[in-house]
Design an enzyme around this catalytic site. Sequence first.
Site, PDB file in Angstrom:
ATOM      1  CB  CYS A   2      -0.889   0.047   1.230  1.00 43.89           C
ATOM      2  SG  CYS A   2      -1.988  -1.359   1.347  1.00 43.89           S
ATOM      3  NE  ARG A  27       4.758   1.908  -0.821  1.00 39.24           N
ATOM      4  CZ  ARG A  27       5.618   1.988   0.185  1.00 39.24           C
ATOM      5  NH1 ARG A  27       6.752   2.631   0.020  1.00 39.24           N
ATOM      6  NH2 ARG A  27       5.353   1.443   1.359  1.00 39.24           N
ATOM      7  CD1 TRP A  73       0.113  -5.780  -3.578  1.00 35.71           C
ATOM      8  CD2 TRP A  73      -0.224  -6.778  -1.607  1.00 35.71           C
ATOM      9  NE1 TRP A  73       0.575  -7.058  -3.674  1.00 35.71           N
ATOM     10  CE2 TRP A  73       0.377  -7.691  -2.484  1.00 35.71           C
ATOM     11  CE3 TRP A  73      -0.542  -7.194  -0.312  1.00 35.71           C
ATOM     12  CZ2 TRP A  73       0.685  -9.005  -2.112  1.00 35.71           C
ATOM     13  CZ3 TRP A  73      -0.244  -8.495   0.060  1.00 35.71           C
ATOM     14  CH2 TRP A  73       0.361  -9.381  -0.830  1.00 35.71           C
ATOM     15  CG  ASN A  99       1.275   0.576   4.213  1.00 36.64           C
ATOM     16  OD1 ASN A  99       1.099  -0.638   4.198  1.00 36.64           O
ATOM     17  ND2 ASN A  99       2.429   1.143   3.922  1.00 36.64           N
ATOM     18  N   GLY A 100      -0.919  -1.373   6.247  1.00 33.60           N
ATOM     19  CA  GLY A 100      -0.607  -2.264   7.374  1.00 33.60           C
ATOM     20  C   GLY A 100      -1.778  -3.191   7.637  1.00 33.60           C
ATOM     21  CD  GLU A 486      18.517 -11.711  -7.802  1.00 27.74           C
ATOM     22  OE1 GLU A 486      17.964 -12.312  -6.874  1.00 27.74           O
ATOM     23  OE2 GLU A 486      18.119 -10.624  -8.239  1.00 27.74           O
ATOM     24  CE  LYS A 490      15.201  -9.948 -10.199  1.00 30.28           C
ATOM     25  NZ  LYS A 490      15.725  -9.976  -8.916  1.00 30.28           N
ATOM     26  CD  GLU A 493      11.514 -10.848  -8.540  1.00 29.85           C
ATOM     27  OE1 GLU A 493      11.290 -10.292  -7.474  1.00 29.85           O
ATOM     28  OE2 GLU A 493      12.530 -10.608  -9.232  1.00 29.85           O
ATOM     29  CG  HIS A 509      21.289 -35.370  -4.958  1.00 34.85           C
ATOM     30  ND1 HIS A 509      21.616 -36.679  -4.677  1.00 34.85           N
ATOM     31  CD2 HIS A 509      22.458 -34.694  -5.017  1.00 34.85           C
ATOM     32  CE1 HIS A 509      22.922 -36.785  -4.543  1.00 34.85           C
ATOM     33  NE2 HIS A 509      23.461 -35.585  -4.745  1.00 34.85           N
ATOM     34  CE  LYS A 608      12.219  -2.087  -5.812  1.00 31.73           C
ATOM     35  NZ  LYS A 608      13.073  -3.127  -6.399  1.00 31.73           N
TER      36      LYS A 608
HETATM   37  C1  G6P Z   1       9.943  -7.958  -2.506  1.00 30.54           C
HETATM   38  C2  G6P Z   1      10.574  -7.345  -3.735  1.00 30.54           C
HETATM   39  C3  G6P Z   1      11.933  -7.988  -3.985  1.00 30.54           C
HETATM   40  C4  G6P Z   1      12.807  -7.844  -2.762  1.00 30.54           C
HETATM   41  C5  G6P Z   1      12.126  -8.392  -1.500  1.00 30.54           C
HETATM   42  C6  G6P Z   1      12.874  -7.984  -0.253  1.00 30.54           C
HETATM   43  O1  G6P Z   1       9.620  -9.283  -2.743  1.00 30.54           O
HETATM   44  O2  G6P Z   1       9.728  -7.519  -4.859  1.00 30.54           O
HETATM   45  O3  G6P Z   1      12.559  -7.353  -5.084  1.00 30.54           O
HETATM   46  O4  G6P Z   1      14.001  -8.546  -2.970  1.00 30.54           O
HETATM   47  O5  G6P Z   1      10.808  -7.849  -1.375  1.00 30.54           O
HETATM   48  O6  G6P Z   1      12.787  -6.598  -0.112  1.00 30.54           O
HETATM   49  P1  G6P Z   1      13.858  -5.668   0.570  1.00 30.54           P
HETATM   50  O7  G6P Z   1      13.344  -4.286   0.296  1.00 30.54           O
HETATM   51  O8  G6P Z   1      13.829  -6.011   2.032  1.00 30.54           O
HETATM   52  O9  G6P Z   1      15.155  -5.933  -0.048  1.00 30.54           O
END
Ligand code: G6P
Length: 613
Positions: A2, A27, A73, A99-100, A486, A490, A493, A509, A608
Amino acid sequence: MCGIVAYIGHREVYPILIKGLQRLEYRGYDSAGIAILNGDLKVFKKAGKVSDLNDFAKGKDTGGTVGMGHTRWATHGEPNDRNAHPHYSQSGKFAVIHNGIIENYSSIKAELIKRGHTFNSDTDTEVLIHLIEDIHDNAGVTLDEAVRLALGEVIGAYAIVVLSKDNPRELICARKGSPIVLGVGKDKQEYFVASDATPIIEYTNNVIYLNDGEMAYIKDGQLTVKTIENQVKTPYIHELEMKLEQLEKGGYDHFMLKEIYEQPRSIWDSMRGRIDAKKGFLRLGGIAEYENKFINAKRIVIIGCGTSWHAGLVAEYLIEDLARIPVEVEYASEFRYRNPVIYEDDIVIPISQSGETADTLAAIELAKSKGATIFGVCNVVGSSIPRATHAGAYTHAGPEIGVASTKAFTAQVTVLTLMAMQIARHRGTITDSRYHQLLNELEAIPAKVEIALKTNDICKELAAKFKDAKNFLYLGRGYGFPVALEGALKLKEISYIHAEGYPAAEMKHGPIALIDEEMPVVVIANKNETYEKVVSNIQEVKARKGKIIAIVTEGDTTVKGMADYCIEVPEADDILIPLLSVVPLQLLSYHIAVMRGCNVDQPRNLAKSVTVE
Ligand code: G6P
């Protein structure tokens, strides 16, 4: 998650709110709404994008100089118009954005229903504004006092803004667990409120960060900050260094691509003033301050989520390798609930881009309560995590808007490399020659990343070939393993293709059963100590007809002879390979997502800044 934006002053508020909501889109959200005070308290809200809200409000009376906006959100209640914020109180006189999560909302709701309240949404938020009104009317107190008393009754996390029809020059906001930044306008005659600085920076760079458990009350141009316990505070005005251009796409199609291309610069920014190879200088101020703690630490525990957790895995290898301190890396969400053993001489390193991830914040509080020293690695200056830690290092990557983290990851890895080297130096576990060699190599990294970015064309070609794959496997060993994780993250996501990252040898395995001629297998096969082993793993995939896309060191011939496709990145010391080999993986996932027509910067369901657990 949010996002909140609000304004009280002399300007027309609607454009400030809409622009602010657009800045907050990154966000992650699924509905949006605004409330404007102008004689009446008008609310406009819509499921979908901010542009849908803007279309909906077109032609309607949106005049006024006080208002608030929200991107939601969904947590409690599906993402529809009814559940979007703002929410009204019973009489419609008050409205809130939040937000929360209000965890005890159902017991409060039951009590309010008994007292005659009716509710129009399925949200926890609506309960809060009804409670505020109930206290206001029954206790006969001012609105700010009613907000304060109501917040004393709720359990959970919140950042809120409250407006009242009867108090048109008044705005109240408060926070606990979710962020609030106040922008102080010219001559202190106008104030902005937001979840982060992005909606504010266009108007002012003077900001106040509310602390947890604080509320701000702006009335007739006067700002008062106090705690929920009613203790008045003197707010400190910080000067933001963020630039407006950093929040624009700058000619790129997507923020993600811009941020990938910014890496030579952002990596350099994360080292700026901290190293000088010629002078043999390396210093992270926060570490120097806690030098003895680091020298004597028996153990380091790293916590994070998502990409930041992957940076933590790289740091585990780095710190154990160079500084010889045992390291554990944990998901913050697991750590906080599993009753972990934490010693007073432990150092806990939370890693976070946003500095607001709820699980990471809660894990920090837990570790702190056990007496550990908390050293944060964070990107967003002034966010909650750096303020909750004892010391730390900012990554200085600049604002990252694309949901998929790219430049924040490489900046985290850079800072963690500096950290490992500095601790190693203090502890005497690194030789002089290795220390100086690494300093030189680090300084050369931005230029090498520039070269790694030249793989864009081949990544695009490969994207066209593999965009319809159903699954991808990413394999790596040693420093290549977190990179494989990673790379897989990517792709998942932003392109919604299932992908798994695996340690190359572990493939035997399990995942090897998935390999057939349809399966693209991306292998991090840079020249390093495990190179020969990775070559054997490639053979195992080949023998089962998997399609190998190998990330190799420039000039490699062995893997080139056996892989279906090779992407070359410059040679570097083993420990710096993640900074180079991750670049083509970012580009590959970007191009695949674009070709599949996905919303690269705002992928579905993702946020985000994950401010709820
Ligand atoms: C969300 C974002 C990711 C990020 C993760 C941790 O899932 O989409 O890109 O790696 O949160 O967030 P932070 O801000 O704590 O790195």
